[in-house]
Design an enzyme around this catalytic site. Structure first.
Site, PDB file in Angstrom:
ATOM      1  CB  CYS A 113      45.469 -53.948  55.094  1.00 30.71           C
ATOM      2  SG  CYS A 113      45.069 -52.227  55.433  1.00 30.71           S
ATOM      3  CB  CYS A 134      45.428 -52.719  58.458  1.00 35.55           C
ATOM      4  SG  CYS A 134      43.920 -52.495  57.517  1.00 35.55           S
TER       5      CYS A 134
END
Length: 105
Positions: A34, A31
């Site tokens: 993230c 991600c």
């Protein structure tokens, strides 16, 4: 204090039974947002030492935890207080907003 890396085995003990508020970052390696948030989470781990616990849950390693807390998008930040989810934010947030999330929980 370092950021705790939680698993399904230690989550309840570390988060639900904690005496302090706990910020949990639900994330995954793949991600991009993230990874952008990661350094902020690490900074908070150092800055909040003694005031709050900062932890991460890799949803690929712990899909049951993600499901248990209704995590549909990542990164998802959940602040737990007294064993309950007290505040939540989805997506990359500035450090000031994350600090407010913890303070208001």
């Amino acid at each position: 204090m370092q950021v705790l890396h939680l698993t399904e085995q230690n989550f309840d003990q570390q988060v639900l039974h904690a005496a302090q508020p706990v910020l949990v970052d639900f994330w995954a390696e793949w991600c991009g947002p993230c990874r952008m948030l990661g350094p902020v989470i690490e900074e908070l781990g150092s800055e909040l030492d003694g005031q709050a616990i900062v932890a991460k849950v890799n949803i690929d390693d712990c899909p049951n935890l993600a499901s248990r807390y209704g995590v549909m998008s990542i990164p998802t930040l959940i602040v737990f207080k007294n064993g309950q989810a007290a505040a939540q934010a989805v997506g990359v947030r500035p450090k000031s907003e994350i600090l407010s999330l913890i303070a208001n929980a």
